[in-house]
Design a protein around this motif. Structure first.
Motif, PDB file in Angstrom:
ATOM      1  N   GLU A  78     -44.066   6.919  15.837  1.00 13.84           N
ATOM      2  CA  GLU A  78     -44.110   5.478  16.095  1.00 13.84           C
ATOM      3  C   GLU A  78     -43.494   5.124  17.440  1.00 13.84           C
ATOM      4  OE1 GLU A  78     -42.083   3.743  12.828  1.00 13.84           O
ATOM      5  OE2 GLU A  78     -43.609   4.284  11.341  1.00 13.84           O
ATOM      6  N   GLN A  79     -42.610   6.013  17.923  1.00 12.57           N
ATOM      7  CA  GLN A  79     -41.891   5.754  19.166  1.00 12.57           C
ATOM      8  C   GLN A  79     -42.526   6.434  20.376  1.00 12.57           C
ATOM      9  OE1 GLN A  79     -37.842   7.052  18.430  1.00 12.57           O
ATOM     10  NE2 GLN A  79     -37.878   6.233  16.359  1.00 12.57           N
ATOM     11  N   ASP A  80     -43.307   7.489  20.157  1.00 13.60           N
ATOM     12  CA  ASP A  80     -43.835   8.262  21.284  1.00 13.60           C
ATOM     13  C   ASP A  80     -45.214   8.809  20.930  1.00 13.60           C
ATOM     14  OD1 ASP A  80     -44.283  10.254  23.344  1.00 13.60           O
ATOM     15  OD2 ASP A  80     -42.134  10.144  23.767  1.00 13.60           O
ATOM     16  N   GLU A  81     -46.220   8.373  21.675  1.00  9.87           N
ATOM     17  CA  GLU A  81     -47.596   8.769  21.385  1.00  9.87           C
ATOM     18  C   GLU A  81     -47.901  10.207  21.770  1.00  9.87           C
ATOM     19  OE1 GLU A  81     -49.478   6.958  25.555  1.00  9.87           O
ATOM     20  OE2 GLU A  81     -50.005   6.082  23.619  1.00  9.87           O
ATOM     21  N   ARG A  82     -46.996  10.871  22.451  1.00  2.00           N
ATOM     22  CA  ARG A  82     -47.209  12.278  22.799  1.00  2.00           C
ATOM     23  C   ARG A  82     -47.012  13.201  21.607  1.00  2.00           C
ATOM     24  NH1 ARG A  82     -43.069  12.603  27.741  1.00  2.00           N
ATOM     25  NH2 ARG A  82     -41.888  11.452  26.152  1.00  2.00           N
ATOM     26  N   ILE A  83     -46.457  12.686  20.515  1.00  2.00           N
ATOM     27  CA  ILE A  83     -46.207  13.491  19.327  1.00  2.00           C
ATOM     28  C   ILE A  83     -47.412  13.412  18.393  1.00  2.00           C
ATOM     29  CG2 ILE A  83     -44.696  13.884  17.352  1.00  2.00           C
ATOM     30  CD1 ILE A  83     -42.470  12.519  18.931  1.00  2.00           C
ATOM     31  N   LYS A  84     -47.881  14.567  17.945  1.00  6.02           N
ATOM     32  CA  LYS A  84     -48.998  14.652  17.002  1.00  6.02           C
ATOM     33  C   LYS A  84     -48.556  15.437  15.771  1.00  6.02           C
ATOM     34  CE  LYS A  84     -52.192  14.755  20.922  1.00  6.02           C
ATOM     35  NZ  LYS A  84     -53.251  15.527  21.635  1.00  6.02           N
ATOM     36  N   LEU A  85     -49.052  15.054  14.629  1.00  6.76           N
ATOM     37  CA  LEU A  85     -48.679  15.716  13.376  1.00  6.76           C
ATOM     38  C   LEU A  85     -49.930  16.251  12.693  1.00  6.76           C
ATOM     39  CD1 LEU A  85     -46.673  16.444  11.085  1.00  6.76           C
ATOM     40  CD2 LEU A  85     -47.068  14.141  10.174  1.00  6.76           C
ATOM     41  N   ILE A  86     -49.888  17.521  12.337  1.00  6.68           N
ATOM     42  CA  ILE A  86     -50.942  18.139  11.539  1.00  6.68           C
ATOM     43  C   ILE A  86     -50.318  18.594  10.229  1.00  6.68           C
ATOM     44  CG2 ILE A  86     -52.613  20.025  11.393  1.00  6.68           C
ATOM     45  CD1 ILE A  86     -52.682  20.047  14.452  1.00  6.68           C
ATOM     46  N   LYS A  87     -50.929  18.201   9.113  1.00  9.32           N
ATOM     47  CA  LYS A  87     -50.413  18.568   7.790  1.00  9.32           C
ATOM     48  C   LYS A  87     -51.300  19.652   7.195  1.00  9.32           C
ATOM     49  CE  LYS A  87     -49.020  13.756   7.012  1.00  9.32           C
ATOM     50  NZ  LYS A  87     -49.193  12.567   6.127  1.00  9.32           N
ATOM     51  N   ASN A  88     -50.747  20.835   7.038  1.00  6.95           N
ATOM     52  CA  ASN A  88     -51.502  21.896   6.395  1.00  6.95           C
ATOM     53  C   ASN A  88     -51.741  21.567   4.925  1.00  6.95           C
ATOM     54  OD1 ASN A  88     -51.738  23.484   8.668  1.00  6.95           O
ATOM     55  ND2 ASN A  88     -49.990  24.800   8.182  1.00  6.95           N
ATOM     56  N   LYS A  89     -52.927  21.881   4.432  1.00  5.69           N
ATOM     57  CA  LYS A  89     -53.248  21.630   3.027  1.00  5.69           C
ATOM     58  C   LYS A  89     -52.619  22.668   2.116  1.00  5.69           C
ATOM     59  CE  LYS A  89     -57.557  19.198   3.994  1.00  5.69           C
ATOM     60  NZ  LYS A  89     -59.036  19.162   3.789  1.00  5.69           N
ATOM     61  N   LYS A  90     -52.357  23.862   2.673  1.00  2.32           N
ATOM     62  CA  LYS A  90     -51.618  24.886   1.931  1.00  2.32           C
ATOM     63  C   LYS A  90     -50.713  25.628   2.906  1.00  2.32           C
ATOM     64  CE  LYS A  90     -55.208  28.460   2.249  1.00  2.32           C
ATOM     65  NZ  LYS A  90     -56.039  29.408   1.453  1.00  2.32           N
ATOM     66  N   ASN A  91     -49.664  26.202   2.370  1.00  7.02           N
ATOM     67  CA  ASN A  91     -48.685  26.883   3.208  1.00  7.02           C
ATOM     68  C   ASN A  91     -49.318  28.101   3.864  1.00  7.02           C
ATOM     69  OD1 ASN A  91     -46.402  29.084   3.525  1.00  7.02           O
ATOM     70  ND2 ASN A  91     -45.390  27.099   3.562  1.00  7.02           N
ATOM     71  N   GLN A  92     -49.190  28.190   5.189  1.00  9.89           N
ATOM     72  CA  GLN A  92     -49.794  29.274   5.954  1.00  9.89           C
ATOM     73  C   GLN A  92     -48.776  30.247   6.530  1.00  9.89           C
ATOM     74  OE1 GLN A  92     -52.216  27.493   9.036  1.00  9.89           O
ATOM     75  NE2 GLN A  92     -53.661  26.602   7.585  1.00  9.89           N
ATOM     76  N   GLY A  93     -47.494  29.903   6.498  1.00  9.93           N
ATOM     77  CA  GLY A  93     -46.504  30.716   7.180  1.00  9.93           C
ATOM     78  C   GLY A  93     -46.479  30.389   8.657  1.00  9.93           C
ATOM     79  N   VAL A  94     -45.478  30.918   9.351  1.00 10.87           N
ATOM     80  CA  VAL A  94     -45.248  30.509  10.735  1.00 10.87           C
ATOM     81  C   VAL A  94     -46.399  30.912  11.659  1.00 10.87           C
ATOM     82  CG1 VAL A  94     -43.912  32.582  11.334  1.00 10.87           C
ATOM     83  CG2 VAL A  94     -43.532  30.453  12.587  1.00 10.87           C
ATOM     84  N   ALA A  95     -46.968  32.097  11.464  1.00  9.25           N
ATOM     85  CA  ALA A  95     -48.069  32.526  12.336  1.00  9.25           C
ATOM     86  C   ALA A  95     -49.280  31.626  12.154  1.00  9.25           C
ATOM     87  CB  ALA A  95     -48.429  33.983  12.050  1.00  9.25           C
ATOM     88  N   GLY A  96     -49.636  31.334  10.902  1.00  7.81           N
ATOM     89  CA  GLY A  96     -50.770  30.462  10.638  1.00  7.81           C
ATOM     90  C   GLY A  96     -50.551  29.060  11.161  1.00  7.81           C
ATOM     91  N   ALA A  97     -49.332  28.550  11.014  1.00  8.05           N
ATOM     92  CA  ALA A  97     -49.024  27.208  11.509  1.00  8.05           C
ATOM     93  C   ALA A  97     -49.127  27.153  13.030  1.00  8.05           C
ATOM     94  CB  ALA A  97     -47.630  26.791  11.051  1.00  8.05           C
ATOM     95  N   ARG A  98     -48.606  28.166  13.713  1.00  3.57           N
ATOM     96  CA  ARG A  98     -48.718  28.196  15.171  1.00  3.57           C
ATOM     97  C   ARG A  98     -50.180  28.270  15.601  1.00  3.57           C
ATOM     98  NH1 ARG A  98     -43.927  32.625  15.919  1.00  3.57           N
ATOM     99  NH2 ARG A  98     -42.139  31.197  15.880  1.00  3.57           N
ATOM    100  N   ASN A  99     -50.983  29.048  14.881  1.00  2.00           N
ATOM    101  CA  ASN A  99     -52.403  29.147  15.222  1.00  2.00           C
ATOM    102  C   ASN A  99     -53.120  27.816  15.041  1.00  2.00           C
ATOM    103  OD1 ASN A  99     -52.131  31.853  15.865  1.00  2.00           O
ATOM    104  ND2 ASN A  99     -52.814  32.574  13.866  1.00  2.00           N
ATOM    105  N   THR A 100     -52.750  27.070  14.024  1.00  2.78           N
ATOM    106  CA  THR A 100     -53.315  25.731  13.847  1.00  2.78           C
ATOM    107  C   THR A 100     -52.982  24.865  15.051  1.00  2.78           C
ATOM    108  OG1 THR A 100     -53.205  25.851  11.434  1.00  2.78           O
ATOM    109  CG2 THR A 100     -53.292  23.655  12.407  1.00  2.78           C
ATOM    110  N   GLY A 101     -51.756  24.971  15.532  1.00  4.42           N
ATOM    111  CA  GLY A 101     -51.373  24.232  16.722  1.00  4.42           C
ATOM    112  C   GLY A 101     -52.176  24.653  17.935  1.00  4.42           C
TER     113      GLY A 101
END
Length: 251
Positions: A56-79
């Motif tokens: 709400e304070q900074d438009e440079r921030i984006k949020l992606i919500k994984n539908k299932k837990n992927q672990g750190v490698a999977g989360a980084r790959n989504t990014g």
């Protein structure tokens, strides 16, 4: 001339107690042209609400919500799959940067032919700084095989040049990731900033939050033999160097 966009990848899981400090260390950066991509890996706590408040304070921030837990490698790959930047940097949701971290690194890219720029960092916990891990001034693929001298939270790389490389779930996912970048083409070059540019959180006893040392060693051996297909002799040579460096980090 417009400054290059830096995509910052931040995986988050149950990070409500630390992610505020991590995000704030990004927002105060003296280099302003960035996007912060937070990937929530199905956190059961208030992590998402905290990130949404920052959005709400900074438009440079984006949020992606994984539908299932992927672990750190999977989360980084989504990014990485959603990154728009010319360069990519990683920051976990319990670590922090110094405020001129990105600026110093982008200056190195402008002055050199570096593909990856990393730096020294402080290991810390709630009690204070435990020690400083000093970065080598330069690395290439052979020196990197002797041990992971790239602190993942410090590194930034040319995403346009290496945009197809992703992390694999192998335990030492960050180490294999950097090795694959350095082995992807001839003469890949890394340049290290000697002063500490980040803070890596460890447990209160001083050990890494991820740190089972025997498991880490077995993951490294697997990287040499399975993923890089090194010979047994080469693997033994580089593995002995890895063990020595791992011990020196804790001195």
């Amino acid at each position: 001339m417009m400054a290059n966009l830096v995509s910052i990848i931040m995986p988050a899981y149950k990070a409500e107690t630390s992610i505020i400090d991590s995000i704030e260390s990004v927002l105060v950066q003296t280099y302003k042209n960035f996007e912060l991509i937070v990937i929530d890996d199905c956190s059961p706590d208030q992590t998402v609400k905290i990130v949404e408040k920052f959005m709400e304070q900074d438009e440079r921030i984006k949020l992606i919500k994984n539908k299932k837990n992927q672990g750190v490698a999977g989360a980084r790959n989504t990014g990485l799959d959603n990154a728009l930047g010319d360069f990519v940097a990683f920051l976990d949701s319990d670590d922090k940067w110094v405020k001129n971290k990105l600026e110093l690194q982008m200056q190195v890219f402008e002055k050199t032919n570096a593909d990856v720029v990393y730096g020294s960092y402080c290991r810390f916990n709630n009690i204070g700084i435990k020690n400083i891990v000093n970065a080598p001034e330069f690395i290439n693929k052979n020196s990197l095989l002797k041990g992971n001298s790239i602190g993942n939270l410090t590194a930034i790389y040319n995403f346009k040049k290496y945009h197809l490389i992703r992390q694999k779930k192998v335990g030492h996912e960050d180490y294999l990731f950097w090795l694959e970048i350095f082995h992807s083409s001839p003469n890949v070059r890394g340049v290290g900033i000697q002063e500490p540019i980040a803070y890596y959180r460890v447990a209160e006893d001083g050990n890494s939050l991820s740190g089972n040392k025997l498991k880490a060693a077995s993951w490294t051996w697997l990287i040499y033999r399975k993923y890089l297909n090194l010979s047994l002799i080469s693997s033994l040579f580089y593995f002995s160097s890895y063990i020595f460096r791992a011990l020196m980090k804790r001195v």
